[in-house]
Write an enzyme that holds these catalytic residues in place. Structure first.
Site, PDB file in Angstrom:
ATOM      1  N   ARG A 106     -40.298  65.432 114.788  1.00  0.00           N
ATOM      2  CA  ARG A 106     -40.221  66.775 114.206  1.00  0.00           C
ATOM      3  C   ARG A 106     -40.569  67.800 115.280  1.00  0.00           C
ATOM      4  NH1 ARG A 106     -40.275  68.502 109.425  1.00  0.00           N
ATOM      5  NH2 ARG A 106     -38.663  69.711 110.384  1.00  0.00           N
ATOM      6  N   TYR A 157     -51.673  65.240 110.711  1.00  0.00           N
ATOM      7  CA  TYR A 157     -52.037  65.955 109.484  1.00  0.00           C
ATOM      8  C   TYR A 157     -53.338  65.426 108.905  1.00  0.00           C
ATOM      9  CZ  TYR A 157     -47.427  68.127 108.805  1.00  0.00           C
ATOM     10  OH  TYR A 157     -46.293  68.881 108.924  1.00  0.00           O
ATOM     11  N   HIS A 196     -45.227  74.575 107.601  1.00  0.00           N
ATOM     12  CA  HIS A 196     -44.646  74.604 106.260  1.00  0.00           C
ATOM     13  C   HIS A 196     -45.098  75.888 105.558  1.00  0.00           C
ATOM     14  CE1 HIS A 196     -43.372  70.295 106.213  1.00  0.00           C
ATOM     15  NE2 HIS A 196     -44.378  70.163 107.057  1.00  0.00           N
ATOM     16  N   HIS A 226     -43.783  72.743 113.754  1.00  0.00           N
ATOM     17  CA  HIS A 226     -43.386  73.548 112.592  1.00  0.00           C
ATOM     18  C   HIS A 226     -44.583  73.829 111.699  1.00  0.00           C
ATOM     19  CE1 HIS A 226     -43.237  69.384 111.172  1.00  0.00           C
ATOM     20  NE2 HIS A 226     -43.532  69.866 109.971  1.00  0.00           N
ATOM     21  N   TYR A 268     -44.439  65.703 116.099  1.00  0.00           N
ATOM     22  CA  TYR A 268     -44.874  64.359 115.701  1.00  0.00           C
ATOM     23  C   TYR A 268     -43.661  63.492 115.367  1.00  0.00           C
ATOM     24  CZ  TYR A 268     -44.499  66.211 110.884  1.00  0.00           C
ATOM     25  OH  TYR A 268     -44.061  66.787 109.727  1.00  0.00           O
TER      26      TYR A 268
HETATM   27 FE   LIG Z   1     -44.447  68.564 108.566  1.00  0.00          FE
END
Ligand SMILES: [Fe+3]
Lengths: 203, 240
Positions: free
Chosen positions: B155, B106, B160, B158, B145
């Site tokens: 995870r 991110y 958000h 995905h 990740y």
């Molecule tokens: Fe996330």
């Protein structure tokens, strides 16, 4: 077999996660991408009303500040009007009044603050007015579905407010009431769990 | 429009606030019952957004942060409709998304994962639905990740997603997953949702009809917000 009902189910919620700021407040995440970030100005300078600042900290069940939260606020203007077509008086809402904002805590201390005008009394059901209040919606890592609550003011008459009156444990009503700490400044801490847990709403 | 209340939220369809396998929820979940309210003006209204608020490029994550070229990764379209529980489209509502890049990293000052940042990828986008509730984004498929929960939790890929609807009581944030991802079944965050049918609602199918040949694949993600009753307030609002 009866006829089937033809409703869809609401999309289930998932946590906003630790990086909610990327999507909703990229400046706080550390970069600029949009021409204009949303949620920075609840009431433009020309909007009539008492200018106030509200500050606070969201605490978790261990008493630690929740530093990665995102809070949205929604409120009426000083005359109690929402800038939304379903408010019967919305045509009279103050120009420049958005009523909505996004609030990001300091990543080190968890302290957050927002500037706005004090809302007016809002028309409630059965002709029972709602004392001035600001609606808040809190998301963060570890919060599976956004938490809704309301903030009232300790220098207003809250005695007839129908929502506060619904809180059966009278001592918990105070969790929804912000404390005036200086002229134009209110303090509203939110406790997610445990001692002094804020009353959260299913609205 | 006339004031009408929203259907009660089905709290058993959503994840519970407290779920021991998602460790962060343990200390961030209220222990007291929620106070259930009938809708008032404060909840059946909500913020509105218009085309003045956003720019046309905001829904193109391949271009909206690009500095020296296109971002690395699998090019995809994510599109669908925002509907309410009565199957009515939700027009002119703001949809915002954010995600990791193709490496699972991110762009956030708090993300320290060793996956590489992509200088051409910001990782967020926003758009308004049209009159039929339709929206679309162009982006890069995010990578999986790792995260600290159990020591080897990952995870699934995905995106958000944040949606407003027309009322503050419809406000929703969720996550979209990708069809066929084996990490979905293992993810403690996904599995906070008790009903497998509700989890299926978060899994976007590959949509070959919307793929652009020789350019990008597509995934379809429809979003459902709370519906409202067709009956008006029985107790009229003062001033109505
Ligand atoms: Fe996330």
């Amino acid at each position: 077999m009866p006829q089937p009902l033809d409703y869809l189910k609401e999309t289930p919620s998932q946590t906003a996660g630790p990086y909610v700021h990327i999507g909703l407040a990229p400046g706080a995440a550390g970069f600029q991408i949009y021409g204009r970030e949303l949620g920075h100005e609840i009431a433009a300078p020309e909007v009539p009303g008492e200018r106030i600042r509200v500050e606070g900290v969201v605490f978790d069940g261990t008493g630690a500040p929740v530093r990665d939260a995102m809070i949205e606020v929604w409120q009426a203007d000083a005359a109690g009007i929402h800038p939304h077509p379903e408010d019967p008086r919305h045509a009279d809402c103050a120009p420049g009044f958005r009523g909505w904002g996004r609030v990001i805590p300091d990543f080190e201390t968890g302290l957050w603050a927002f500037d706005t005008i004090k809302p007016g009394v809002v028309a409630g059901r059965m002709g029972r007015p709602l004392a001035p209040h600001i609606s808040l919606w809190i998301v963060a890592r570890g919060i599976n579905i956004g938490l809704a609550t309301r903030m009232y003011f300790d220098d207003e008459d809250n005695s007839a407010d129908p929502v506060l009156a619904l809180i059966e444990q009278v001592h918990r009503r105070g969790t929804l009431i912000a404390r005036k700490t200086a002229p134009g400044l209110y303090r509203f801490d939110i406790r997610l769990q445990g001692e002094g847990e804020t009353v959260f709403l299913d609205v | 429009m006339k004031p009408a209340e929203f259907h009660q939220r089905d709290r058993l369809w959503h994840p519970p606030a407290h779920h021991p396998n998602y460790k962060t929820s343990v200390s961030r979940s209220p222990r007291q019952a929620l106070l259930s309210l009938e809708g008032s003006l404060s909840e059946i209204t909500g913020p509105t957004f218009g085309h003045n608020d956003i720019d046309p490029i905001d829904n193109d994550l391949i271009r909206n942060f690009a500095k020296s070229g296109d971002p690395v990764g699998e090019r995809i379209i994510v599109h669908g409709r925002v509907l309410d529980e009565n199957r009515r489209p939700v027009p002119r509502t703001l949809v915002e998304i954010w995600q990791a890049n193709a490496s699972g990293r991110y762009r956030h000052k708090k993300d320290t994962y060793l996956g590489a940042l992509d200088p051409n990828f910001g990782g967020c986008g926003r758009t308004l639905t049209d009159e039929t509730g339709y929206y679309f984004f162009r982006t890069i498929k995010p990578g999986a990740y790792p995260w600290r929960n159990w020591i080897n939790n990952w995870r699934p890929a995905h995106i958000h997603v944040s949606v407003f609807g027309s009322a503050f009581s419809q406000r929703l944030i969720t996550q979209m997953y990708f069809e066929g991802d084996p990490l979905i079944a293992q993810c403690p965050i996904v599995q906070t949702i008790p009903d497998p049918r509700a989890i299926d609602q978060l899994i976007a199918p590959l949509d070959m009809n919307a793929a652009i040949p020789l350019d990008c694949l597509a995934y379809r993600f429809d979003i459902v917000l709370r519906g409202r009753r067709s009956t008006l307030f029985e107790n009229r609002l003062e001033g109505n």
